[in-house]
Design a protein around this motif. Structure first.
Motif, short mmCIF file in Angstrom:
data_model
loop_
_atom_site.label_atom_id
_atom_site.label_comp_id
_atom_site.label_asym_id
_atom_site.label_seq_id
_atom_site.Cartn_x
_atom_site.Cartn_y
_atom_site.Cartn_z
N PHE A 141 -35.91 11.17 12.49
CA PHE A 141 -34.88 11.20 13.54
C PHE A 141 -34.49 12.65 13.76
CE2 PHE A 141 -32.86 6.85 12.22
CZ PHE A 141 -34.00 6.21 12.62
N ASN A 142 -34.21 13.01 14.97
CA ASN A 142 -33.68 14.34 15.26
C ASN A 142 -32.18 14.24 15.47
OD1 ASN A 142 -36.03 15.89 15.16
ND2 ASN A 142 -36.63 15.20 17.20
N ILE A 143 -31.46 15.11 14.79
CA ILE A 143 -30.00 15.14 14.93
C ILE A 143 -29.72 16.12 16.06
CG2 ILE A 143 -27.83 15.52 13.73
CD1 ILE A 143 -29.53 15.17 11.10
N GLY A 144 -29.82 15.64 17.26
CA GLY A 144 -29.77 16.50 18.43
C GLY A 144 -28.43 16.54 19.13
N ARG A 145 -27.42 15.90 18.56
CA ARG A 145 -26.10 15.86 19.20
C ARG A 145 -25.06 16.48 18.27
NH1 ARG A 145 -25.10 11.04 23.03
NH2 ARG A 145 -23.02 11.76 22.56
N SER A 146 -24.08 17.10 18.86
CA SER A 146 -23.03 17.75 18.06
C SER A 146 -21.91 16.79 17.67
CB SER A 146 -22.44 18.93 18.84
OG SER A 146 -21.81 18.46 20.01
N ASP A 147 -22.03 15.52 18.05
CA ASP A 147 -20.95 14.57 17.75
C ASP A 147 -21.39 13.44 16.82
OD1 ASP A 147 -22.62 13.29 19.55
OD2 ASP A 147 -21.00 12.54 20.82
N VAL A 148 -22.50 13.61 16.10
CA VAL A 148 -22.99 12.56 15.19
C VAL A 148 -21.97 12.29 14.09
CG1 VAL A 148 -24.77 11.99 13.49
CG2 VAL A 148 -25.41 12.98 15.68
N ALA A 149 -21.47 13.33 13.45
CA ALA A 149 -20.50 13.14 12.37
C ALA A 149 -19.23 12.48 12.91
CB ALA A 149 -20.16 14.48 11.72
N ALA A 150 -18.75 12.93 14.05
CA ALA A 150 -17.54 12.34 14.65
C ALA A 150 -17.76 10.87 15.00
CB ALA A 150 -17.12 13.13 15.88
N TRP A 151 -18.96 10.53 15.47
CA TRP A 151 -19.25 9.14 15.80
C TRP A 151 -19.12 8.26 14.57
CZ3 TRP A 151 -22.27 5.21 14.23
CH2 TRP A 151 -22.35 4.10 15.06
N PHE A 152 -19.69 8.70 13.45
CA PHE A 152 -19.59 7.91 12.22
C PHE A 152 -18.14 7.78 11.77
CE2 PHE A 152 -24.18 8.51 11.70
CZ PHE A 152 -24.53 7.24 11.28
N ASN A 154 -15.41 7.93 13.59
CA ASN A 154 -14.68 7.09 14.54
C ASN A 154 -15.04 5.61 14.41
OD1 ASN A 154 -13.35 9.31 15.58
ND2 ASN A 154 -14.82 9.61 17.23
N ASN A 155 -16.28 5.31 14.09
CA ASN A 155 -16.72 3.93 14.01
C ASN A 155 -16.58 3.32 12.62
OD1 ASN A 155 -17.95 2.94 16.69
ND2 ASN A 155 -18.54 5.08 16.50
N LEU A 156 -16.34 4.13 11.62
CA LEU A 156 -16.18 3.63 10.26
C LEU A 156 -14.90 2.81 10.11
CD1 LEU A 156 -17.51 3.72 7.45
CD2 LEU A 156 -16.10 5.72 6.97
N GLY A 157 -13.82 3.27 10.72
CA GLY A 157 -12.54 2.56 10.58
C GLY A 157 -12.15 2.48 9.12
N ASP A 158 -11.75 1.27 8.67
CA ASP A 158 -11.36 1.05 7.28
C ASP A 158 -12.53 0.64 6.40
OD1 ASP A 158 -8.71 1.63 7.88
OD2 ASP A 158 -8.22 -0.45 8.35
N GLU A 218 -16.10 0.81 4.26
CA GLU A 218 -16.64 1.78 3.31
C GLU A 218 -18.06 2.21 3.66
OE1 GLU A 218 -16.16 0.57 -0.77
OE2 GLU A 218 -14.11 -0.08 -0.40
N ALA A 219 -18.66 1.54 4.65
CA ALA A 219 -20.03 1.90 5.03
C ALA A 219 -20.34 1.41 6.43
CB ALA A 219 -21.03 1.29 4.04
N ILE A 220 -21.33 2.06 7.03
CA ILE A 220 -21.88 1.63 8.32
C ILE A 220 -23.39 1.53 8.16
CG2 ILE A 220 -22.37 2.29 10.70
CD1 ILE A 220 -19.76 3.77 10.80
N PHE A 221 -23.91 0.36 8.45
CA PHE A 221 -25.35 0.13 8.49
C PHE A 221 -25.66 -0.52 9.83
CE2 PHE A 221 -24.62 0.47 3.98
CZ PHE A 221 -25.76 1.09 3.50
N PHE A 222 -26.87 -0.38 10.29
CA PHE A 222 -27.28 -0.97 11.56
C PHE A 222 -28.20 -2.14 11.30
CE2 PHE A 222 -26.27 3.45 12.29
CZ PHE A 222 -25.46 3.38 13.41
N ARG A 223 -27.99 -3.20 12.06
CA ARG A 223 -28.87 -4.37 11.93
C ARG A 223 -30.29 -3.98 12.37
NH1 ARG A 223 -26.69 -9.34 10.76
NH2 ARG A 223 -24.44 -9.47 10.97
N HIS A 224 -31.26 -4.62 11.73
CA HIS A 224 -32.65 -4.38 12.08
C HIS A 224 -32.89 -4.88 13.51
CE1 HIS A 224 -37.00 -4.41 11.91
NE2 HIS A 224 -36.92 -3.70 10.78
#
Length: 178
Positions: free
Chosen positions: A74-85, A87-91, A93-99
């Motif tokens: 994957f290329n980390i081509g955006r400057s807001d990847v960390a902020a996205w995580f 913002n979407n983490l909320g309360d 403890e982890a974020i995973f994506f469904r297959h």
């Protein structure tokens, strides 16, 4: 908040693209490779060696509040990847994506077995010599386990809280199962 974004390229020569992250968080990036991480070539394939930082970054680089894993391809081509995580983490403890293609572990094993029988080397090479059927049967035999979700683990994040208990640590258990 201190964030570590990590990746790995064991045995490879390509450069990972990473864009510095914008926002209020302190973000560090590390791409584990043959120059900064022991190859373990006598005991692990490059693919298995890369699993160490993928699942155990919190031990290799302690002191972060959030650990983000992004597979090397994957290329980390955006400057807001960390902020996205964040913002979407909320309360959570982890974020995973469904297959995107399969819904259960059993479906994944059946897919891998079918691909291996048909000579699909990229897939069969990843699991050659592994007794996946035995492993999945063990999961399915557990009355507390429900095989109702499969995650695509090329990109995920978890908090330090998730890994601070040395007796109940899902990332360590995932590494042991791998």
């Amino acid at each position: 908040m201190r964030i570590l974004i990590s990746s790995a390229n064991m045995g490879g020569t390509e450069k990972n693209l990473f864009v510095p992250q914008a926002g209020p968080h302190a973000v560090d990036f590390v791409c584990f490779n043959d120059t900064n991480f022991p190859s373990r070539e006598a005991s692990f394939t490059p693919r298995m060696t890369a699993k160490i930082p993928k699942m155990l970054s919190w031990e290799l680089r302690p002191g972060y509040d959030l650990y983000v894993w992004i597979d090397f391809y994957f290329n980390i081509g955006r400057s807001d990847v960390a902020a996205w995580f964040v913002n979407n983490l909320g309360d959570a403890e982890a974020i995973f994506f469904r297959h995107p293609h399969r819904k259960t572990i059993l479906q994944e094993v059946e897919f891998i077995q079918c691909a291996s029988k048909n000579g699909n080397d990229p897939i069969s090479g990843k699991v050659r010599g592994e007794n996946l059927t035995w492993q999945v049967r063990r999961y399915l035999a557990d009355p507390d386990f429900t095989d109702d979700r499969l995650f695509s683990c090329g990109c995920f994040a978890y908090t330090k809280k998730m890994v601070e208990n040395k007796y109940d640590n899902p990332m360590r258990e995932w590494f042991f199962q791998t």
